[in-house]
Design a protein around this motif. Structure first.
Motif, PDB file in Angstrom:
ATOM      1  N   VAL A  22       0.841  -1.208   0.000  1.00 42.66           N
ATOM      2  CA  VAL A  22       0.000   0.000   0.000  1.00 42.66           C
ATOM      3  C   VAL A  22       0.872   1.252   0.000  1.00 42.66           C
ATOM      4  O   VAL A  22       0.565   2.238  -0.677  1.00 42.66           O
ATOM      5  N   GLU A  23       1.979   1.250   0.747  1.00 44.89           N
ATOM      6  CA  GLU A  23       2.881   2.409   0.747  1.00 44.89           C
ATOM      7  C   GLU A  23       3.501   2.615  -0.634  1.00 44.89           C
ATOM      8  O   GLU A  23       3.626   3.747  -1.116  1.00 44.89           O
ATOM      9  N   GLN A  24       3.885   1.509  -1.277  1.00 40.88           N
ATOM     10  CA  GLN A  24       4.404   1.617  -2.644  1.00 40.88           C
ATOM     11  C   GLN A  24       3.326   2.154  -3.583  1.00 40.88           C
ATOM     12  O   GLN A  24       3.611   2.967  -4.467  1.00 40.88           O
ATOM     13  N   ALA A  25       2.101   1.725  -3.364  1.00 39.51           N
ATOM     14  CA  ALA A  25       0.986   2.198  -4.197  1.00 39.51           C
ATOM     15  C   ALA A  25       0.752   3.689  -3.994  1.00 39.51           C
ATOM     16  O   ALA A  25       0.504   4.428  -4.955  1.00 39.51           O
ATOM     17  N   ARG A  26       0.821   4.151  -2.752  1.00 37.43           N
ATOM     18  CA  ARG A  26       0.627   5.589  -2.486  1.00 37.43           C
ATOM     19  C   ARG A  26       1.713   6.420  -3.173  1.00 37.43           C
ATOM     20  O   ARG A  26       1.438   7.474  -3.745  1.00 37.43           O
ATOM     21  N   LYS A  27       2.965   5.941  -3.129  1.00 34.39           N
ATOM     22  CA  LYS A  27       4.053   6.658  -3.809  1.00 34.39           C
ATOM     23  C   LYS A  27       3.828   6.690  -5.316  1.00 34.39           C
ATOM     24  O   LYS A  27       4.116   7.683  -5.989  1.00 34.39           O
ATOM     25  N   GLN A  28       3.305   5.598  -5.842  1.00 34.22           N
ATOM     26  CA  GLN A  28       3.020   5.559  -7.275  1.00 34.22           C
ATOM     27  C   GLN A  28       1.886   6.525  -7.617  1.00 34.22           C
ATOM     28  O   GLN A  28       1.914   7.169  -8.660  1.00 34.22           O
ATOM     29  N   CYS A  29       0.921   6.680  -6.718  1.00 32.71           N
ATOM     30  CA  CYS A  29      -0.155   7.660  -6.934  1.00 32.71           C
ATOM     31  C   CYS A  29       0.435   9.065  -7.016  1.00 32.71           C
ATOM     32  O   CYS A  29       0.005   9.887  -7.832  1.00 32.71           O
ATOM     33  N   GLN A  30       1.412   9.352  -6.171  1.00 31.68           N
ATOM     34  CA  GLN A  30       2.048  10.668  -6.192  1.00 31.68           C
ATOM     35  C   GLN A  30       2.763  10.883  -7.529  1.00 31.68           C
ATOM     36  O   GLN A  30       2.710  11.970  -8.101  1.00 31.68           O
ATOM     37  N   SER A  31       3.402   9.846  -8.045  1.00 34.04           N
ATOM     38  CA  SER A  31       4.041   9.948  -9.367  1.00 34.04           C
ATOM     39  C   SER A  31       2.996  10.210 -10.444  1.00 34.04           C
ATOM     40  O   SER A  31       3.236  10.997 -11.372  1.00 34.04           O
ATOM     41  N   MET A  32       1.838   9.584 -10.324  1.00 34.65           N
ATOM     42  CA  MET A  32       0.760   9.803 -11.300  1.00 34.65           C
ATOM     43  C   MET A  32       0.264  11.248 -11.249  1.00 34.65           C
ATOM     44  O   MET A  32      -0.103  11.826 -12.270  1.00 34.65           O
ATOM     45  N   TYR A  33       0.280  11.825 -10.067  1.00 36.06           N
ATOM     46  CA  TYR A  33      -0.124  13.223  -9.911  1.00 36.06           C
ATOM     47  C   TYR A  33       0.913  14.146 -10.552  1.00 36.06           C
ATOM     48  O   TYR A  33       0.580  15.124 -11.203  1.00 36.06           O
ATOM     49  N   GLN A  34       2.198  13.813 -10.385  1.00 32.45           N
ATOM     50  CA  GLN A  34       3.277  14.662 -10.895  1.00 32.45           C
ATOM     51  C   GLN A  34       3.455  14.537 -12.405  1.00 32.45           C
ATOM     52  O   GLN A  34       3.833  15.493 -13.065  1.00 32.45           O
ATOM     53  N   PHE A  35       3.220  13.379 -12.955  1.00 33.34           N
ATOM     54  CA  PHE A  35       3.406  13.134 -14.396  1.00 33.34           C
ATOM     55  C   PHE A  35       2.127  12.544 -14.991  1.00 33.34           C
ATOM     56  O   PHE A  35       2.124  11.401 -15.458  1.00 33.34           O
ATOM     57  N   PRO A  36       1.037  13.276 -14.995  1.00 29.64           N
ATOM     58  CA  PRO A  36      -0.249  12.691 -15.375  1.00 29.64           C
ATOM     59  C   PRO A  36      -0.328  12.195 -16.813  1.00 29.64           C
ATOM     60  O   PRO A  36      -1.098  11.279 -17.105  1.00 29.64           O
ATOM     61  N   LYS A  37       0.471  12.743 -17.712  1.00 29.08           N
ATOM     62  CA  LYS A  37       0.349  12.367 -19.124  1.00 29.08           C
ATOM     63  C   LYS A  37       1.561  11.605 -19.649  1.00 29.08           C
ATOM     64  O   LYS A  37       1.598  11.237 -20.802  1.00 29.08           O
ATOM     65  N   ASP A  38       2.548  11.363 -18.798  1.00 31.27           N
ATOM     66  CA  ASP A  38       3.767  10.685 -19.233  1.00 31.27           C
ATOM     67  C   ASP A  38       3.660   9.194 -18.902  1.00 31.27           C
ATOM     68  O   ASP A  38       4.192   8.699 -17.907  1.00 31.27           O
ATOM     69  N   THR A  39       2.982   8.470 -19.764  1.00 33.11           N
ATOM     70  CA  THR A  39       2.719   7.047 -19.542  1.00 33.11           C
ATOM     71  C   THR A  39       4.004   6.239 -19.421  1.00 33.11           C
ATOM     72  O   THR A  39       4.124   5.368 -18.548  1.00 33.11           O
ATOM     73  N   ALA A  40       4.970   6.527 -20.277  1.00 28.27           N
ATOM     74  CA  ALA A  40       6.228   5.761 -20.251  1.00 28.27           C
ATOM     75  C   ALA A  40       6.949   5.947 -18.916  1.00 28.27           C
ATOM     76  O   ALA A  40       7.471   4.984 -18.345  1.00 28.27           O
ATOM     77  N   LYS A  41       6.979   7.179 -18.417  1.00 25.43           N
ATOM     78  CA  LYS A  41       7.653   7.437 -17.138  1.00 25.43           C
ATOM     79  C   LYS A  41       6.913   6.736 -16.003  1.00 25.43           C
ATOM     80  O   LYS A  41       7.534   6.178 -15.092  1.00 25.43           O
ATOM     81  N   LEU A  42       5.595   6.750 -16.038  1.00 26.17           N
ATOM     82  CA  LEU A  42       4.817   6.094 -14.981  1.00 26.17           C
ATOM     83  C   LEU A  42       5.039   4.582 -14.986  1.00 26.17           C
ATOM     84  O   LEU A  42       5.110   3.964 -13.920  1.00 26.17           O
ATOM     85  N   VAL A  43       5.164   3.994 -16.151  1.00 22.21           N
ATOM     86  CA  VAL A  43       5.464   2.554 -16.236  1.00 22.21           C
ATOM     87  C   VAL A  43       6.845   2.284 -15.654  1.00 22.21           C
ATOM     88  O   VAL A  43       7.036   1.344 -14.872  1.00 22.21           O
ATOM     89  N   GLU A  44       7.814   3.142 -16.006  1.00 23.35           N
ATOM     90  CA  GLU A  44       9.173   2.976 -15.487  1.00 23.35           C
ATOM     91  C   GLU A  44       9.189   3.097 -13.959  1.00 23.35           C
ATOM     92  O   GLU A  44       9.846   2.306 -13.268  1.00 23.35           O
ATOM     93  N   LEU A  45       8.467   4.091 -13.421  1.00 25.80           N
ATOM     94  CA  LEU A  45       8.445   4.284 -11.964  1.00 25.80           C
ATOM     95  C   LEU A  45       7.738   3.136 -11.251  1.00 25.80           C
ATOM     96  O   LEU A  45       8.168   2.708 -10.179  1.00 25.80           O
ATOM     97  N   ALA A  46       6.655   2.624 -11.827  1.00 26.90           N
ATOM     98  CA  ALA A  46       5.964   1.484 -11.210  1.00 26.90           C
ATOM     99  C   ALA A  46       6.870   0.262 -11.208  1.00 26.90           C
ATOM    100  O   ALA A  46       6.916  -0.494 -10.222  1.00 26.90           O
ATOM    101  N   ASP A  47       7.608   0.071 -12.281  1.00 23.17           N
ATOM    102  CA  ASP A  47       8.518  -1.073 -12.355  1.00 23.17           C
ATOM    103  C   ASP A  47       9.639  -0.937 -11.329  1.00 23.17           C
ATOM    104  O   ASP A  47      10.122  -1.930 -10.784  1.00 23.17           O
ATOM    105  N   ARG A  48      10.035   0.305 -11.039  1.00 23.57           N
ATOM    106  CA  ARG A  48      11.086   0.546 -10.056  1.00 23.57           C
ATOM    107  C   ARG A  48      10.542   0.452  -8.623  1.00 23.57           C
ATOM    108  O   ARG A  48      11.218  -0.030  -7.727  1.00 23.57           O
ATOM    109  N   ASN A  49       9.311   0.936  -8.397  1.00 23.67           N
ATOM    110  CA  ASN A  49       8.735   0.961  -7.045  1.00 23.67           C
ATOM    111  C   ASN A  49       8.278  -0.404  -6.557  1.00 23.67           C
ATOM    112  O   ASN A  49       8.359  -0.702  -5.365  1.00 23.67           O
TER     113      ASN A  49
END
Length: 196
Positions: free
Chosen positions: A138-165
């Motif tokens: 859940v903590e990893q999920a919350r951090k990923q939500c914050q990344s989604m807020y910061q980069f709402p349209k950068d799908t590639a970056k969000l995939v990279e961050l989820a893979d890292r988190n």
């Protein structure tokens, strides 16, 4: 009468401008300039109120040189500024836009019901994502939500961050881009607020 008043006012203005011009080079002469500038202004005011001409044959004064007045012509700095000062930029008076808080986009810790939904969604993708540690997931999920807020349209970056988190002992480098994309979809449906 109006002509006399105008002539007296312009004469006083010229005297003030000339006094300011002569004192712009030294700080010590500023008191003298004030005194000198004050005398003609008083004389002009007295002449204007009495209706008598300020002086015979007076002509309208020329405008003050561009280097005098409220700002120094060479640097654009306000008069009286220290040497080497420059004029403030055009946005100097506008308030600076505050930086977003460090927790911007970070959702609050979910209650038991919301935690169960997040864990179930992640387990449906791959049980190894949660790996028996729902609080950590859940903590990893919350951090990923914050990344989604910061980069709402950068799908590639969000995939990279989820893979890292999201990692596990069996997947120390992440679960790969396909699984990371599914994790993002699951979090959007369960925990993360909609992007800005």
């Amino acid at each position: 009468m109006r002509t006399r008043l105008l002539a007296a006012t312009l004469t006083a203005l010229a005297a003030v401008s000339l006094a300011a011009c002569s004192s712009s080079g030294s700080g010590a002469g500023s008191d003298k300039a004030t005194t000198a500038a004050g005398a003609p202004t008083s004389a002009a005011a007295a002449a204007a109120s009495s209706g008598s001409p300020a002086s015979p044959g007076s002509t309208p004064a020329a405008p003050a040189p561009s280097g005098t007045g409220a700002a120094d012509g060479a640097t654009g700095a306000p008069a009286g500024s220290p040497p080497g000062a420059s004029a403030p930029g055009p946005d100097a008076s506008a308030p600076a836009k505050p930086a977003p808080p460090a927790d911007a986009g970070l959702p609050p810790k979910p209650d038991a019901d919301a935690t169960g939904k997040v864990v179930a969604a992640l387990n449906a993708i791959d049980p190894a994502i949660v790996g028996g540690k729902p609080d950590q997931a859940v903590e990893q999920a919350r951090k990923q939500c914050q990344s989604m807020y910061q980069f709402p349209k950068d799908t590639a970056k969000l995939v990279e961050l989820a893979d890292r988190n999201f990692t596990s002992p069996d997947h120390p480098q992440g679960f790969g881009p396909d699984t990371a994309a599914k994790i993002n979809d699951a979090l959007r449906a369960t925990l993360c607020p909609s992007p800005r």
